[in-house]
Design a protein around this motif. Sequence first.
Motif, PDB file in Angstrom:
ATOM      1  N   ALA A 222       0.828  -1.207   0.000  1.00  0.00           N
ATOM      2  CA  ALA A 222       0.000   0.000   0.000  1.00  0.00           C
ATOM      3  C   ALA A 222       0.864   1.260   0.000  1.00  0.00           C
ATOM      4  O   ALA A 222       0.609   2.207  -0.763  1.00  0.00           O
ATOM      5  CB  ALA A 222      -0.924  -0.011   1.218  1.00  0.00           C
ATOM      6  N   PHE A 223       1.889   1.269   0.840  1.00  0.00           N
ATOM      7  CA  PHE A 223       2.741   2.453   0.984  1.00  0.00           C
ATOM      8  C   PHE A 223       3.542   2.730  -0.286  1.00  0.00           C
ATOM      9  O   PHE A 223       3.548   3.862  -0.800  1.00  0.00           O
ATOM     10  CB  PHE A 223       3.680   2.256   2.175  1.00  0.00           C
ATOM     11  CG  PHE A 223       4.647   3.388   2.393  1.00  0.00           C
ATOM     12  CD1 PHE A 223       4.197   4.627   2.816  1.00  0.00           C
ATOM     13  CD2 PHE A 223       6.004   3.209   2.174  1.00  0.00           C
ATOM     14  CE1 PHE A 223       5.089   5.679   3.018  1.00  0.00           C
ATOM     15  CE2 PHE A 223       6.900   4.248   2.374  1.00  0.00           C
ATOM     16  CZ  PHE A 223       6.437   5.483   2.796  1.00  0.00           C
ATOM     17  N   VAL A 224       4.195   1.704  -0.805  1.00  0.00           N
ATOM     18  CA  VAL A 224       5.030   1.886  -2.002  1.00  0.00           C
ATOM     19  C   VAL A 224       4.175   2.265  -3.205  1.00  0.00           C
ATOM     20  O   VAL A 224       4.532   3.166  -3.984  1.00  0.00           O
ATOM     21  CB  VAL A 224       5.841   0.603  -2.289  1.00  0.00           C
ATOM     22  CG1 VAL A 224       6.580   0.725  -3.622  1.00  0.00           C
ATOM     23  CG2 VAL A 224       6.826   0.335  -1.160  1.00  0.00           C
ATOM     24  N   SER A 225       3.039   1.600  -3.363  1.00  0.00           N
ATOM     25  CA  SER A 225       2.165   1.916  -4.503  1.00  0.00           C
ATOM     26  C   SER A 225       1.641   3.344  -4.409  1.00  0.00           C
ATOM     27  O   SER A 225       1.518   4.034  -5.424  1.00  0.00           O
ATOM     28  CB  SER A 225       1.000   0.929  -4.565  1.00  0.00           C
ATOM     29  OG  SER A 225       0.167   1.042  -3.420  1.00  0.00           O
ATOM     30  N   MET A 226       1.360   3.800  -3.186  1.00  0.00           N
ATOM     31  CA  MET A 226       0.870   5.168  -3.009  1.00  0.00           C
ATOM     32  C   MET A 226       1.924   6.186  -3.428  1.00  0.00           C
ATOM     33  O   MET A 226       1.605   7.220  -4.025  1.00  0.00           O
ATOM     34  CB  MET A 226       0.479   5.382  -1.542  1.00  0.00           C
ATOM     35  CG  MET A 226      -0.279   6.674  -1.264  1.00  0.00           C
ATOM     36  SD  MET A 226      -1.984   6.629  -1.845  1.00  0.00           S
ATOM     37  CE  MET A 226      -1.926   7.751  -3.225  1.00  0.00           C
ATOM     38  N   LEU A 227       3.176   5.889  -3.135  1.00  0.00           N
ATOM     39  CA  LEU A 227       4.257   6.791  -3.538  1.00  0.00           C
ATOM     40  C   LEU A 227       4.343   6.908  -5.057  1.00  0.00           C
ATOM     41  O   LEU A 227       4.628   7.986  -5.592  1.00  0.00           O
ATOM     42  CB  LEU A 227       5.592   6.292  -2.975  1.00  0.00           C
ATOM     43  CG  LEU A 227       5.756   6.313  -1.446  1.00  0.00           C
ATOM     44  CD1 LEU A 227       7.116   5.759  -1.053  1.00  0.00           C
ATOM     45  CD2 LEU A 227       5.577   7.724  -0.890  1.00  0.00           C
ATOM     46  N   PHE A 228       4.088   5.803  -5.746  1.00  0.00           N
ATOM     47  CA  PHE A 228       4.188   5.799  -7.204  1.00  0.00           C
ATOM     48  C   PHE A 228       3.000   6.479  -7.877  1.00  0.00           C
ATOM     49  O   PHE A 228       3.158   7.123  -8.920  1.00  0.00           O
ATOM     50  CB  PHE A 228       4.325   4.365  -7.726  1.00  0.00           C
ATOM     51  CG  PHE A 228       5.725   3.824  -7.642  1.00  0.00           C
ATOM     52  CD1 PHE A 228       6.694   4.218  -8.551  1.00  0.00           C
ATOM     53  CD2 PHE A 228       6.081   2.936  -6.639  1.00  0.00           C
ATOM     54  CE1 PHE A 228       7.993   3.731  -8.477  1.00  0.00           C
ATOM     55  CE2 PHE A 228       7.376   2.439  -6.551  1.00  0.00           C
ATOM     56  CZ  PHE A 228       8.335   2.837  -7.467  1.00  0.00           C
ATOM     57  N   ILE A 229       1.818   6.316  -7.303  1.00  0.00           N
ATOM     58  CA  ILE A 229       0.623   6.858  -7.967  1.00  0.00           C
ATOM     59  C   ILE A 229       0.251   8.250  -7.455  1.00  0.00           C
ATOM     60  O   ILE A 229      -0.695   8.855  -7.961  1.00  0.00           O
ATOM     61  CB  ILE A 229      -0.588   5.910  -7.804  1.00  0.00           C
ATOM     62  CG1 ILE A 229      -1.013   5.806  -6.329  1.00  0.00           C
ATOM     63  CG2 ILE A 229      -0.280   4.546  -8.373  1.00  0.00           C
ATOM     64  CD1 ILE A 229      -2.221   4.907  -6.110  1.00  0.00           C
ATOM     65  N   LEU A 230       1.007   8.761  -6.495  1.00  0.00           N
ATOM     66  CA  LEU A 230       0.661  10.046  -5.884  1.00  0.00           C
ATOM     67  C   LEU A 230       0.582  11.168  -6.915  1.00  0.00           C
ATOM     68  O   LEU A 230      -0.372  11.954  -6.926  1.00  0.00           O
ATOM     69  CB  LEU A 230       1.684  10.399  -4.798  1.00  0.00           C
ATOM     70  CG  LEU A 230       1.461  11.727  -4.061  1.00  0.00           C
ATOM     71  CD1 LEU A 230       0.127  11.719  -3.319  1.00  0.00           C
ATOM     72  CD2 LEU A 230       2.602  11.994  -3.085  1.00  0.00           C
ATOM     73  N   GLN A 231       1.575  11.241  -7.780  1.00  0.00           N
ATOM     74  CA  GLN A 231       1.632  12.347  -8.738  1.00  0.00           C
ATOM     75  C   GLN A 231       0.556  12.258  -9.818  1.00  0.00           C
ATOM     76  O   GLN A 231       0.313  13.232 -10.532  1.00  0.00           O
ATOM     77  CB  GLN A 231       3.019  12.398  -9.388  1.00  0.00           C
ATOM     78  CG  GLN A 231       4.142  12.695  -8.403  1.00  0.00           C
ATOM     79  CD  GLN A 231       3.906  13.968  -7.602  1.00  0.00           C
ATOM     80  OE1 GLN A 231       3.454  14.978  -8.143  1.00  0.00           O
ATOM     81  NE2 GLN A 231       4.198  13.918  -6.307  1.00  0.00           N
TER      82      GLN A 231
END
Length: 310
Positions: A222-231
Motif C-alpha cells: 500500500a505504501f510503495v504503490s501510493m508513492l508511485f501513484i501520488l503524482q
Amino acid sequence: MITSVFSKSRPINYVIVIILLVICFLFYQFNTSSLDLTGIEIGQKSILLLLLVGSLLITNFITKKNGLSKDNSYTFLLFFIFLILFPDTLSDLKLILSNAFILLALRRLISMHSMITPKEKIFDASLWIFLASLINFWCILFLLLVFSSIILHVSRDYRNWLIPFIAFFTVLVIGLMFSLALYPAFLTLYPKQIYVDFKVKDLTNIFQNIAVAIYIVVSLIAFVSMLFILQSKMSHLISSYRKIIFAFLIALAVYFVMPEKHNSYLIYTFVPVAIMLTNYLETIKKIWLKEGIVLLLVLASLVTYLLQIL
C-alpha cells in the motif's frame, strides 16, 4: 465476486460489513470473556462495539467526503479486515477510543484543502489529538500532522501556529477537572506511561506472527504503490494523500515508541493503510487479480482471526 460487490458504494455494502463486525465482535467476546457478565461489563462492551462501528463510519466519511477513493467501499471493507486480523483490538476500550479521536482529528485535517474555516479545523484536530494523548500519551506525535497541515495550507498567518497551544490548555483544564472530580489517581498514573521503549514484544503465538507478517506485506504494498501513484492524482488532492502517508508514518512511530507494545497498537495505521491500499486496488485493471487480492485478504484475516481466539 467480492470486488464486484464492493466496487460500488451501496448502503448494503456497509450493512454487510457492520453485521460481520458485530458477529466477529460477539464471537470474540464469547470466547475470551466470562459468560457471567455484570451490567457494567455489558455496558462497556456495548460502548466498544459502538465505537468500532463509529470508527468504520468515520473512515468512510473521510474517504468519501474528501474524494480519497472512487465510488467504492473498499476502504470500509479493508478497515474491518485489519480489525479482525488483530482480534485483541476488539477488547481494548482505551485503544479504540483513542483511535476514534485520531480519526476525528484526521477528518478535520484532510478537509483543510478546501480552505473553509481552517482555524476551526486546526483547533478541532489539535483538541482531538490531545484528548487521545490523555489515553495514550504517544498519540501526541500526531500533532506533527497538524503542523504539517498548517505548513501546507495556512502557514502565512502566524495565528494558526498558536491554535494548537490553545487546544492544549483547553484539554489540560479538562484533564485536571476530570482528575480532581472523578479520578484523582490519574495525575500520578499518567506520567508513568511517558517513556520510550523500542523493544518489540516477543510473539509466542505463531498465528500472531502470521497476522503481523500479512499486515507488513500489505502495508508495504500500500505504501510503495501510493508513492508511485501520488503524482497521478488531481492536484487539489495531492496534499490530502500526503497527509495520509504522513499519518501512516506517524502511526508507525507511535507503535515503535510505545511501552509494552503489542499488535493492537497497529490500529493507528489501519485507516491510512486501508486508504492507500484502496487506491492501489483502483489502479488494477485485471478483475481476476483484484478479486484474488481481496479474496486472499478476506480469507487470511478470517482464518488468522479464528486461529488466534480458538
